[in-house]
Write a protein that holds these residues in place. Structure first.
Motif, PDB file in Angstrom:
ATOM      1  N   ASN A 194       0.807  -1.211   0.000  1.00  0.00           N
ATOM      2  CA  ASN A 194       0.000   0.000   0.000  1.00  0.00           C
ATOM      3  C   ASN A 194       0.846   1.269   0.000  1.00  0.00           C
ATOM      4  O   ASN A 194       0.495   2.259  -0.642  1.00  0.00           O
ATOM      5  CB  ASN A 194      -0.939   0.008   1.208  1.00  0.00           C
ATOM      6  CG  ASN A 194      -2.012  -1.050   1.113  1.00  0.00           C
ATOM      7  OD1 ASN A 194      -2.379  -1.474   0.025  1.00  0.00           O
ATOM      8  ND2 ASN A 194      -2.527  -1.489   2.247  1.00  0.00           N
ATOM      9  N   ALA A 195       1.959   1.229   0.722  1.00  0.00           N
ATOM     10  CA  ALA A 195       2.848   2.394   0.734  1.00  0.00           C
ATOM     11  C   ALA A 195       3.418   2.656  -0.659  1.00  0.00           C
ATOM     12  O   ALA A 195       3.491   3.809  -1.113  1.00  0.00           O
ATOM     13  CB  ALA A 195       3.975   2.184   1.746  1.00  0.00           C
ATOM     14  N   PRO A 206      -1.468  11.296   1.889  1.00  0.00           N
ATOM     15  CA  PRO A 206      -0.551  10.151   2.018  1.00  0.00           C
ATOM     16  C   PRO A 206      -0.794   9.428   3.334  1.00  0.00           C
ATOM     17  O   PRO A 206      -1.328   9.998   4.295  1.00  0.00           O
ATOM     18  CB  PRO A 206       0.837  10.797   1.972  1.00  0.00           C
ATOM     19  CG  PRO A 206       0.619  12.224   2.348  1.00  0.00           C
ATOM     20  CD  PRO A 206      -0.757  12.593   1.887  1.00  0.00           C
ATOM     21  N   HIS A 207      -0.395   8.170   3.368  1.00  0.00           N
ATOM     22  CA  HIS A 207      -0.730   7.312   4.510  1.00  0.00           C
ATOM     23  C   HIS A 207      -0.250   7.862   5.839  1.00  0.00           C
ATOM     24  O   HIS A 207      -0.925   7.711   6.869  1.00  0.00           O
ATOM     25  CB  HIS A 207      -0.174   5.904   4.299  1.00  0.00           C
ATOM     26  CG  HIS A 207       1.319   5.817   4.274  1.00  0.00           C
ATOM     27  ND1 HIS A 207       2.077   5.685   5.417  1.00  0.00           N
ATOM     28  CD2 HIS A 207       2.204   5.854   3.238  1.00  0.00           C
ATOM     29  CE1 HIS A 207       3.355   5.626   5.094  1.00  0.00           C
ATOM     30  NE2 HIS A 207       3.472   5.725   3.783  1.00  0.00           N
ATOM     31  N   TYR A 212      -4.195   7.252   8.362  1.00  0.00           N
ATOM     32  CA  TYR A 212      -4.278   6.301   9.469  1.00  0.00           C
ATOM     33  C   TYR A 212      -3.009   5.477   9.627  1.00  0.00           C
ATOM     34  O   TYR A 212      -2.967   4.568  10.467  1.00  0.00           O
ATOM     35  CB  TYR A 212      -5.490   5.391   9.288  1.00  0.00           C
ATOM     36  CG  TYR A 212      -6.799   6.147   9.409  1.00  0.00           C
ATOM     37  CD1 TYR A 212      -7.362   6.399  10.652  1.00  0.00           C
ATOM     38  CD2 TYR A 212      -7.451   6.626   8.279  1.00  0.00           C
ATOM     39  CE1 TYR A 212      -8.548   7.093  10.773  1.00  0.00           C
ATOM     40  CE2 TYR A 212      -8.636   7.332   8.388  1.00  0.00           C
ATOM     41  CZ  TYR A 212      -9.186   7.566   9.630  1.00  0.00           C
ATOM     42  OH  TYR A 212     -10.360   8.270   9.753  1.00  0.00           O
ATOM     43  N   GLY A 213      -1.979   5.760   8.807  1.00  0.00           N
ATOM     44  CA  GLY A 213      -0.673   5.158   8.979  1.00  0.00           C
ATOM     45  C   GLY A 213      -0.661   3.643   8.938  1.00  0.00           C
ATOM     46  O   GLY A 213      -1.472   3.016   8.253  1.00  0.00           O
ATOM     47  N   MET A 260     -12.205  -1.205   6.126  1.00  0.00           N
ATOM     48  CA  MET A 260     -11.911  -0.915   4.725  1.00  0.00           C
ATOM     49  C   MET A 260     -10.562  -0.259   4.488  1.00  0.00           C
ATOM     50  O   MET A 260     -10.001  -0.358   3.402  1.00  0.00           O
ATOM     51  CB  MET A 260     -13.018  -0.038   4.112  1.00  0.00           C
ATOM     52  CG  MET A 260     -14.347  -0.744   3.963  1.00  0.00           C
ATOM     53  SD  MET A 260     -15.514   0.179   2.940  1.00  0.00           S
ATOM     54  CE  MET A 260     -14.733   0.066   1.323  1.00  0.00           C
ATOM     55  N   ILE A 261     -10.027   0.442   5.484  1.00  0.00           N
ATOM     56  CA  ILE A 261      -8.777   1.171   5.281  1.00  0.00           C
ATOM     57  C   ILE A 261      -7.617   0.317   5.766  1.00  0.00           C
ATOM     58  O   ILE A 261      -7.413   0.135   6.968  1.00  0.00           O
ATOM     59  CB  ILE A 261      -8.799   2.519   6.004  1.00  0.00           C
ATOM     60  CG1 ILE A 261      -9.977   3.366   5.501  1.00  0.00           C
ATOM     61  CG2 ILE A 261      -7.483   3.263   5.794  1.00  0.00           C
ATOM     62  CD1 ILE A 261     -10.143   4.672   6.231  1.00  0.00           C
ATOM     63  N   GLN A 262      -6.847  -0.209   4.837  1.00  0.00           N
ATOM     64  CA  GLN A 262      -5.730  -1.080   5.163  1.00  0.00           C
ATOM     65  C   GLN A 262      -4.529  -0.275   5.663  1.00  0.00           C
ATOM     66  O   GLN A 262      -4.476   0.944   5.507  1.00  0.00           O
ATOM     67  CB  GLN A 262      -5.333  -1.902   3.932  1.00  0.00           C
ATOM     68  CG  GLN A 262      -6.382  -2.890   3.478  1.00  0.00           C
ATOM     69  CD  GLN A 262      -5.908  -3.740   2.313  1.00  0.00           C
ATOM     70  OE1 GLN A 262      -4.821  -3.542   1.774  1.00  0.00           O
ATOM     71  NE2 GLN A 262      -6.724  -4.710   1.918  1.00  0.00           N
ATOM     72  N   PRO A 263      -3.548  -0.946   6.274  1.00  0.00           N
ATOM     73  CA  PRO A 263      -2.337  -0.253   6.725  1.00  0.00           C
ATOM     74  C   PRO A 263      -1.655   0.488   5.580  1.00  0.00           C
ATOM     75  O   PRO A 263      -1.576  -0.015   4.467  1.00  0.00           O
ATOM     76  CB  PRO A 263      -1.453  -1.398   7.243  1.00  0.00           C
ATOM     77  CG  PRO A 263      -2.410  -2.478   7.618  1.00  0.00           C
ATOM     78  CD  PRO A 263      -3.531  -2.381   6.633  1.00  0.00           C
TER      79      PRO A 263
END
Length: 210
Positions: free
Chosen positions: A83-84, A179-180, A184-185, A192-195
């Protein structure tokens, strides 16, 4: 058994089928959110049956928990990296688009409508409407699900919201790319919101309340 008893039994069976099916849907959704891309249905059902039927399992409960938790930890690390990387590539490409403003923090936005009111600060309570998207354009939240406008204190929101709202005059409607590390980092925000997920919001600042 008379006809009423028969119909009652059928009704209970159909209802139990619906509940069981729904339980399967919910569990599958949860597993997908955790990062599972596939699963052996036969082994999954066998494992469930061993619990519900109190039969002798192939793997002890403690060992099963350890295997599952270790796999989840591995999936989360893979999710973080994936994801990053996806978010970084997305933002790099998005920055080249006309009308996109890039801030030193890494946050990006484009003005859909510029308001003429005052700009808030961290201590202000504001009313906003919004829609939240993942980079694949899937909607994960919307103020429509909260009866329209939402009120909150800016300082209590994620860093990306804190930063951009202090730049928006009342009446503005902006599309914001976060950006992450300003969202939520590494923790993400299940389901629904992955790392390390990069997020997109369309935010309309309705008014400063106080």
């Amino acid at each position: 058994m008379d006809i009423s008893e028969l119909l009652g039994t059928i009704g209970k069976t159909e209802e139990q089928d619906k509940i069981s099916y729904s339980a399967g849907v919910v569990m599958a959704m949860s597993l997908k959110d955790l990062g599972f891309e596939e699963i052996s249905s036969a082994d999954f059902i066998e494992g469930m049956d061993s619990v519900f039927n109190n039969s002798f399992p192939k793997i002890t409960a403690k060992r099963a928990v350890d295997i599952f938790n270790n796999y989840i930890a591995l999936l989360r690390e893979e999710q973080k990296e994936k994801n990053a990387t996806e978010g970084r590539v997305f933002l790099e490409q998005n920055a080249q688009r006309e009308g996109v403003v890039c801030l030193p923090s890494g946050l990006q936005y484009e003005v859909l409508r510029q308001g003429k009111g005052q700009t808030p600060n961290l201590l202000n309570h504001v009313e906003v409407t919004y829609e939240g998207y993942l980079v694949n354009n899937e909607v994960f939240d919307s103020s429509k699900h909260h009866s329209g406008g939402v009120e909150f204190e800016i300082g209590e929101m994620i860093p990306g919201w804190q930063e951009v709202l202090q730049l928006m005059p009342e009446g503005s409607r902006w599309k914001v790319y976060i950006p992450h590390y300003l969202a939520y980092g590494e923790a993400g925000a299940a389901p629904m919101i992955q790392p390390n997920a990069t997020l997109i919001f369309i935010i309309e600042l309705k008014k400063i309340i106080k």
